[in-house]
Design an enzyme around this catalytic site. Structure first.
Site, short mmCIF file in Angstrom:
data_model
loop_
_atom_site.label_atom_id
_atom_site.label_comp_id
_atom_site.label_asym_id
_atom_site.label_seq_id
_atom_site.Cartn_x
_atom_site.Cartn_y
_atom_site.Cartn_z
N HIS A 92 -10.35 9.91 7.93
CA HIS A 92 -10.20 8.48 8.03
C HIS A 92 -9.53 7.88 9.34
O HIS A 92 -9.88 7.27 9.87
CB HIS A 92 -9.03 8.05 6.69
CG HIS A 92 -8.83 6.56 6.71
ND1 HIS A 92 -9.90 5.49 6.54
CD2 HIS A 92 -7.64 5.92 6.90
CE1 HIS A 92 -9.27 4.41 6.69
NE2 HIS A 92 -8.01 4.50 6.66
N GLU A 150 0.83 -1.19 0.08
CA GLU A 150 0.10 -0.08 0.03
C GLU A 150 1.01 1.34 0.23
O GLU A 150 2.07 1.09 -0.16
CB GLU A 150 -0.90 -0.02 1.25
CG GLU A 150 -2.03 -1.06 1.28
CD GLU A 150 -2.92 -1.01 2.43
OE1 GLU A 150 -3.83 -0.19 2.37
OE2 GLU A 150 -2.60 -1.81 3.34
N ARG A 205 0.15 8.41 1.86
CA ARG A 205 -1.43 8.94 1.66
C ARG A 205 -1.49 10.39 1.85
O ARG A 205 -2.49 10.85 1.09
CB ARG A 205 -2.02 8.26 2.97
CG ARG A 205 -3.57 8.18 2.85
CD ARG A 205 -3.93 6.99 3.92
NE ARG A 205 -3.88 5.90 3.67
CZ ARG A 205 -4.13 4.97 4.42
NH1 ARG A 205 -4.66 5.06 5.65
NH2 ARG A 205 -4.10 3.43 4.19
N HIS A 209 -8.28 9.94 4.01
CA HIS A 209 -7.67 8.91 2.90
C HIS A 209 -8.15 9.45 1.66
O HIS A 209 -9.13 10.01 1.35
CB HIS A 209 -8.83 7.52 3.23
CG HIS A 209 -8.26 6.28 2.60
ND1 HIS A 209 -8.30 6.17 1.32
CD2 HIS A 209 -7.68 5.15 3.08
CE1 HIS A 209 -8.12 5.02 1.09
NE2 HIS A 209 -7.32 4.32 1.84
C1 SIN Z 1 -7.02 0.89 3.17
O1 SIN Z 1 -7.13 -0.09 3.00
O2 SIN Z 1 -6.96 1.70 2.45
C2 SIN Z 1 -6.76 1.61 4.70
C3 SIN Z 1 -5.84 1.00 5.36
C4 SIN Z 1 -5.45 1.71 6.47
O3 SIN Z 1 -6.07 2.64 6.81
O4 SIN Z 1 -4.20 1.52 7.14
#
Ligand code: SIN
Length: 565
Positions: free
Chosen positions: A371, A132, A310, A257
């Site tokens: 988020h 991610e 992010r 997010h």
């Molecule tokens: C996501 O799945 O994008 C959120 C995961 C997170 O907030 O760590």
């Protein structure tokens, strides 16, 4: 240090407790942090009580999609995980806390597996790991494709229900902490008051006398109009800790997010998350349908492009939205194909389709939404707060691991690791039973009717993009809303008072931090400024009056963050 003139309730107005029970340790919250603490503490403490505002699985853990990050892959190491965490945190992490997180992370995940959590595996039988934003390795373990939180929650609930010595009270809103005189003459936590929507002897407001309280009550996403957080995330744990004398740290660092499904301008409350793991598997952002000339806009913004940390992606989306005048951008994941979507992201696929978008054939409209609270109740490396007998873990806490911007999928890990740490020290330091002293704080309540105005104020002026005029308007508006008091004692006014309390602290810290760092984006101070602002804003409260103090601390990252200023 700056004291505000605003006076907020020093405690929530509530009826006197109609019943009293005792527990050695009471844990507030039933996500990964709360249930891990309960399962660990039952090994060493006689009476463990878990109280939760709704049912056991109503909190944020259940909604976590992407997964849990840990250095589990053959080429990965805690040192690499540490580096990515520090870079995302933009100089505001606590290095020792990050080292505890990444060093103990793999073992903690293996413990979850031993408990019965069924993570996904690849064709060779190895744990399937994905990537991610901000990660330079595949290190996110996931379950049910995109239902990681739900699977972890299932396994933890099963373990708690199989443990007859853990008592659980559902539909129990924690109202305020009870304080007594500790042996050293300082205030010590003596338990808490609860409102239970129950039946029989435990209905209405009651008191739990306890030797220690562990707050694992989650975040504050409902401060904003659009959030990925469930309805229960109203900042209750942070607000009651602040009222009792604990310190809130780093509240200005609210993570937005980048890819939350856009449901239209009037959509409010919890919005559908499109996990970063979708980008991890190859989806990318575009500023319009490619067939109509839309282009990818993350390439060139950061070396990791669509998988940048992010805050970098959220800011790039907002900039593009402002430049084009569009209310959202789009995620293109059509090339992943139907079979992949159904296997890897069944929950997101079903949710998007239920809102009329088929990601297999259509672009997904996305915009940033609140988020995660990277800040919270200040704790040390074992979850201790400034108030003897009070511990905090998970999103409600600020352990120092997230700094100015949490690295993706570090949140479940934080709850797991720091709850284990709390459970390791409580048996040795649990205090004597302390009688609650008369509560002299001034009681009050803000009218539940102001919640929507508060959310609008926070979203428009203390949201993704902040500036001095907006923040000073927010100050005036929050003060005005704080004046809308009520005598109506109900859940709406308790929650709204809590939302207003954490909003005020958040807005104060955001106004004082005159720089852009991590998830705190100041239009009027677009650069990170370590000379002035390497450190933390700490908020404390004395009978309803808050004070904000700046605590300098050397920047903790390995290299200045690229692209986030
Ligand atoms: C996501 O799945 O994008 C959120 C995961 C997170 O907030 O760590």
């Amino acid at each position: 240090m700056s004291a505000t003139t605003r006076r907020l309730p020093g405690r929530l107005t509530a009826p006197a407790p109609g019943w009293t029970i005792r527990a050695d340790v009471v844990i507030v919250g039933s996500g990964i942090a709360g249930l891990t603490a309960a399962l660990r503490l039952r090994e060493s403490v006689d009476q463990v009580l878990v109280v939760t505002k709704d049912v056991l699985n109503a909190g944020s853990t259940q909604w976590a999609q992407g997964g849990i990050a840990a250095a589990l892959g053959p080429e990965d190491t805690p040192a690499q995980h540490e580096r990515d965490t520090l870079v995302a945190g933009a100089g505001a992490c606590d290095l020792d806390a990050v080292r505890a997180l990444v060093g103990e992370g793999p073992d903690a995940v293996h413990e979850l597996i031993a408990l019965g959590t069924r993570f996904d595996h690849d064709d060779d039988g190895a744990l399937s790991l994905t990537r991610e934003g901000g990660h330079h390795r595949d290190r996110i373990a996931h379950a049910g494709g995109d239902a990681t939180g739900a699977e972890i929650q299932r396994a933890l609930i099963a373990a708690v229900q199989a443990a007859p010595d853990i008592e659980v009270i559902e539909h129990a809103l924690a109202v305020d902490l009870l304080l007594g005189d500790g042996p050293d003459g300082r205030d010590r936590v003596a338990g808490l008051t609860l409102h239970v929507m129950g039946e029989g002897q435990r209905d209405g407001v009651g008191a739990v006398h306890a030797r220690a309280v562990v707050l694992a009550a989650g975040g504050l996403g409902q401060v904003f109009s659009q959030t990925t957080n469930p309805a229960v995330s109203t900042g209750d744990g942070m607000a009651l800790a602040l009222r009792a004398g604990a310190t809130l740290r780093d509240l200005e660092f609210v993570q937005f997010h980048p890819t939350v499904m856009y449901l239209g301008p009037d959509s409010r409350g919890q919005q559908p998350l499109i996990s970063e793991a979708v980008r991890g598997e190859g989806a990318y952002l575009v500023d319009g349908p490619p067939e109509e000339g839309g282009v990818r806009f993350m390439t060139g913004v950061h070396e990791l492009a669509d998988l940048a940390p992010r805050d970098v992606v959220a800011k790039a989306i907002m900039k593009r939205m402002l430049e084009t005048g569009r209310p959202h951008m789009w995620l293109d994941a059509r090339h992943l194909g139907a079979e992949f979507w159904e296997r890897r992201f069944p929950t997101i696929l079903a949710t998007a389709r239920s809102h009329g978008i088929d990601p297999v054939t259509e672009l997904i409209p996305v915009a940033p939404a609140s988020h995660y609270a990277s800040g919270g109740i200040r704790t040390d490396l074992h979850g201790r707060t400034d108030l003897p007998g009070l511990y905090a873990t998970g999103e409600v806490a600020c352990s120092g691991v997230h700094g100015a911007n949490r690295l993706a999928s570090n949140s479940l890990l934080e709850g797991l690791v720091f709850s284990r740490r709390i459970a390791a020290v409580i048996p040795d330091e649990i205090g004597p039973w302390v009688a609650p002293a008369p509560d002299r704080r001034t009681a009050g309540l803000v009218d539940g009717e102001v919640r929507r105005d508060l959310q609008e104020t926070m979203t428009s002026r203390v949201g993704v993009l902040r500036n001095a005029p907006g923040l000073s308007e927010a100050d005036v508006l929050v003060e005005k809303l704080a004046g809308r008091t009520t005598d109506v004692v109900d859940q709406a006014s308790w929650e709204t008072t809590n939302l207003l309390t954490v909003s005020a602290a958040l807005a104060d810290a955001a106004a004082l931090r005159e720089e852009t760092r991590g998830s705190h984006w100041r239009e009027d101070f677009p650069a990170r400024d370590d000379d002035r602002w390497a450190g933390h804003f700490d908020v404390t409260m004395t009978d309803g009056v808050t004070t904000v103090a700046f605590t300098p601390s050397p920047a903790s990252d390995v290299a200045p963050e690229e692209g986030s200023a």
